[in-house]
Write a protein that holds these residues in place. Sequence first.
Motif, PDB file in Angstrom:
ATOM      1  N   ALA A 102      29.221 -34.391 -48.012  1.00  0.00           N
ATOM      2  CA  ALA A 102      30.374 -33.562 -48.352  1.00  0.00           C
ATOM      3  C   ALA A 102      30.342 -32.541 -48.088  1.00  0.00           C
ATOM      4  O   ALA A 102      30.291 -31.420 -48.728  1.00  0.00           O
ATOM      5  N   ASN A 103      31.091 -32.081 -46.532  1.00  0.00           N
ATOM      6  CA  ASN A 103      30.873 -31.069 -46.421  1.00  0.00           C
ATOM      7  C   ASN A 103      32.290 -30.612 -45.121  1.00  0.00           C
ATOM      8  O   ASN A 103      32.405 -30.171 -44.380  1.00  0.00           O
ATOM      9  N   ASN A 104      33.115 -31.482 -46.500  1.00  0.00           N
ATOM     10  CA  ASN A 104      34.318 -31.593 -45.440  1.00  0.00           C
ATOM     11  C   ASN A 104      35.933 -32.008 -46.186  1.00  0.00           C
ATOM     12  O   ASN A 104      35.083 -32.321 -47.390  1.00  0.00           O
ATOM     13  N   CYS A 105      36.872 -31.463 -46.444  1.00  0.00           N
ATOM     14  CA  CYS A 105      38.041 -31.733 -46.719  1.00  0.00           C
ATOM     15  C   CYS A 105      37.512 -32.754 -47.651  1.00  0.00           C
ATOM     16  O   CYS A 105      38.410 -33.200 -48.566  1.00  0.00           O
ATOM     17  N   ASN A 106      37.804 -33.972 -46.523  1.00  0.00           N
ATOM     18  CA  ASN A 106      38.636 -34.778 -46.425  1.00  0.00           C
ATOM     19  C   ASN A 106      37.527 -35.968 -47.841  1.00  0.00           C
ATOM     20  O   ASN A 106      37.590 -36.630 -48.468  1.00  0.00           O
ATOM     21  N   ILE A 107      35.895 -35.995 -47.873  1.00  0.00           N
ATOM     22  CA  ILE A 107      35.012 -36.318 -48.030  1.00  0.00           C
ATOM     23  C   ILE A 107      35.546 -35.888 -49.279  1.00  0.00           C
ATOM     24  O   ILE A 107      35.246 -36.457 -50.992  1.00  0.00           O
ATOM     25  N   LEU A 108      35.606 -34.143 -49.606  1.00  0.00           N
ATOM     26  CA  LEU A 108      35.232 -33.475 -51.506  1.00  0.00           C
ATOM     27  C   LEU A 108      37.031 -34.182 -51.861  1.00  0.00           C
ATOM     28  O   LEU A 108      36.862 -34.362 -53.192  1.00  0.00           O
ATOM     29  N   ARG A 109      37.565 -34.990 -50.798  1.00  0.00           N
ATOM     30  CA  ARG A 109      39.289 -35.131 -51.720  1.00  0.00           C
ATOM     31  C   ARG A 109      38.810 -36.609 -52.767  1.00  0.00           C
ATOM     32  O   ARG A 109      38.871 -37.199 -53.379  1.00  0.00           O
ATOM     33  N   GLU A 110      37.758 -37.536 -51.576  1.00  0.00           N
ATOM     34  CA  GLU A 110      37.613 -38.533 -51.857  1.00  0.00           C
ATOM     35  C   GLU A 110      36.521 -38.789 -52.874  1.00  0.00           C
ATOM     36  O   GLU A 110      36.544 -39.398 -54.091  1.00  0.00           O
ATOM     37  N   LYS A 111      35.490 -37.476 -53.383  1.00  0.00           N
ATOM     38  CA  LYS A 111      35.114 -37.692 -53.593  1.00  0.00           C
ATOM     39  C   LYS A 111      35.658 -37.536 -55.447  1.00  0.00           C
ATOM     40  O   LYS A 111      34.768 -37.467 -56.750  1.00  0.00           O
ATOM     41  N   LEU A 112      36.479 -36.659 -55.627  1.00  0.00           N
ATOM     42  CA  LEU A 112      37.544 -36.096 -56.654  1.00  0.00           C
ATOM     43  C   LEU A 112      37.840 -36.690 -56.622  1.00  0.00           C
ATOM     44  O   LEU A 112      37.918 -37.450 -58.272  1.00  0.00           O
ATOM     45  N   GLU A 113      38.469 -37.874 -56.426  1.00  0.00           N
ATOM     46  CA  GLU A 113      39.284 -39.573 -57.085  1.00  0.00           C
ATOM     47  C   GLU A 113      38.356 -40.587 -57.835  1.00  0.00           C
ATOM     48  O   GLU A 113      39.091 -40.628 -58.630  1.00  0.00           O
ATOM     49  N   LYS A 140      39.104 -24.522 -50.103  1.00  0.00           N
ATOM     50  CA  LYS A 140      38.647 -24.615 -50.665  1.00  0.00           C
ATOM     51  C   LYS A 140      38.715 -24.326 -52.942  1.00  0.00           C
ATOM     52  O   LYS A 140      37.651 -24.527 -53.422  1.00  0.00           O
ATOM     53  N   ASP A 141      39.572 -24.947 -52.788  1.00  0.00           N
ATOM     54  CA  ASP A 141      40.211 -24.870 -54.697  1.00  0.00           C
ATOM     55  C   ASP A 141      39.240 -26.787 -54.723  1.00  0.00           C
ATOM     56  O   ASP A 141      38.748 -26.677 -55.528  1.00  0.00           O
ATOM     57  N   LEU A 142      38.612 -27.236 -53.798  1.00  0.00           N
ATOM     58  CA  LEU A 142      37.968 -28.441 -54.045  1.00  0.00           C
ATOM     59  C   LEU A 142      36.518 -28.312 -54.628  1.00  0.00           C
ATOM     60  O   LEU A 142      35.627 -28.794 -54.680  1.00  0.00           O
ATOM     61  N   TYR A 143      35.833 -27.222 -53.998  1.00  0.00           N
ATOM     62  CA  TYR A 143      34.262 -26.904 -54.688  1.00  0.00           C
ATOM     63  C   TYR A 143      34.360 -25.250 -54.637  1.00  0.00           C
ATOM     64  O   TYR A 143      34.631 -24.441 -55.206  1.00  0.00           O
ATOM     65  N   ILE A 144      33.285 -25.434 -56.377  1.00  0.00           N
ATOM     66  CA  ILE A 144      32.829 -24.476 -56.454  1.00  0.00           C
ATOM     67  C   ILE A 144      31.588 -23.571 -56.255  1.00  0.00           C
ATOM     68  O   ILE A 144      31.378 -22.251 -56.845  1.00  0.00           O
ATOM     69  N   GLY A 145      31.255 -23.540 -55.122  1.00  0.00           N
ATOM     70  CA  GLY A 145      30.269 -23.205 -53.878  1.00  0.00           C
ATOM     71  C   GLY A 145      29.570 -23.564 -53.364  1.00  0.00           C
ATOM     72  O   GLY A 145      30.109 -25.141 -52.881  1.00  0.00           O
ATOM     73  N   GLY A 146      28.997 -23.187 -52.070  1.00  0.00           N
ATOM     74  CA  GLY A 146      28.411 -24.359 -50.979  1.00  0.00           C
ATOM     75  C   GLY A 146      26.683 -24.322 -50.772  1.00  0.00           C
ATOM     76  O   GLY A 146      25.784 -23.339 -51.822  1.00  0.00           O
ATOM     77  N   LYS A 147      26.087 -24.870 -50.110  1.00  0.00           N
ATOM     78  CA  LYS A 147      25.132 -25.638 -50.193  1.00  0.00           C
ATOM     79  C   LYS A 147      24.486 -25.348 -48.994  1.00  0.00           C
ATOM     80  O   LYS A 147      24.762 -25.654 -48.462  1.00  0.00           O
TER      81      LYS A 147
END
Length: 435
Positions: A102-113, A140-147
């Motif tokens: 989950a290091n890109n917008c597409n996967i982060l959006r999928e995770k949210l859904e 940037k609104d899809l994550y609270i921090g970076g890992k």
Amino acid sequence: MHEEPDFFILGKAYITGRVVNAAIGISGEKIVSLTSPGNIPPSARRREYGDGFLVVPGMVDIHVHMREPGLEYKEDWRTGSMAAVKGGVTFVADMPNNKPPANNCNILREKLERAKRKSIVDYAFYAGFNIRPEELSKCKDLYIGGKIYPEDLYSPIVEEFARLIASQNKILVVHAEDPILLKPDAKILHSIARPPEAEKSAVKKTLELALQTGARTHITHISLADSIIEILKAKLAGHPVTLDTAPHYFLLNDSLYTTSRKNIAKVNPPLRSEKDRQTLYIAVNKMLVDAIVTDHAPHLLEEKLGEDPPSGFPGLEVALHLLLREILEGRMPIQVLDLYSFRPASLLGINKGCISIGCDADLVVLRKESWEIRPDEFVSKAKYSPFEGAVLRTKTHAVFLRGRTVYEEGEFYEDVRGKFYPLEAPTSYETLQDR
């Protein structure tokens, strides 16, 4: 706040560092009043808990692996969030090592859904390291921090990634182990395959990164006494760095790697020496760490029993009760609960982990009851634990998520759905500590 409470929760409660008899007034999703039980109107709606019960804030676990998307056979948002609720946890921050990461917008959006459909606790996500950090600016609104994982820490792009996270006023979380010093040999003890020198080297590198970039840097699951000392020195020097550890590091040691539980106990970083365990225990006891996390890292039991088992084990269902055992048996102060509630919430800038006016009405009702950890009874898909057989003294009786009952007497109320929490507002850890 001037809202009239819709209902009250009455009983002994852990509030601002001590246990008091309280009537906690809730309106909508928030706590709107705190008073003594004798001060509420006789006609007021209430849930009353008598002797043998204690109300605490919902725990906040800022390091979990819910595995979805990509590894749902190990865990998913439904089973993982149920495990959290059963363990008295009402908020989780999920790590990005999904497949794909989950290091890109597409996967982060999928995770949210997926989380929206399944999670019964509130949640946030970390974004994984991306060699083109600017891509993450688009969401940037899809994550609270970076890992940052070990292999990322030594990338030539790591400073750019850290500066991006810093520019967004988010937290940078680092798994500090130097990959060059790791010895991938399944035939040697895991604590030798990942030696102390690997963590020490990576902690030094991480402190340099924090100083160079100004990123608010959080070093996670610290396992060594030397690491604690180095990070505390950096904090005293004013560097923007914090740390956490996990129950297995201050309650267990690497002697498990010479027993039949060696596969079950495999975790990264590994369990360490008894001396390190004792030092970490003291650091937790003295509130020298900034947070406690579980690093809930589920796998299937058959994977863990194989010849080359993956690292990690579940922790959400037992962590709070392990802490309460130490508290009830007089080895830790009750304020240690703050390390698994208010303090980690403060690190992320979310209004949770506290019983005070204006906080989310996330409340956990505990009852005194002795029970033995039996992993085959976990709701997590991971039916194993290095703590198997340990006798605990409290159980989760009921859980309220933003004022709604999500669990009571063994029953989950799955009509309740968790809420996604991006970083609410720019703030500092010191400011939040003063709330």
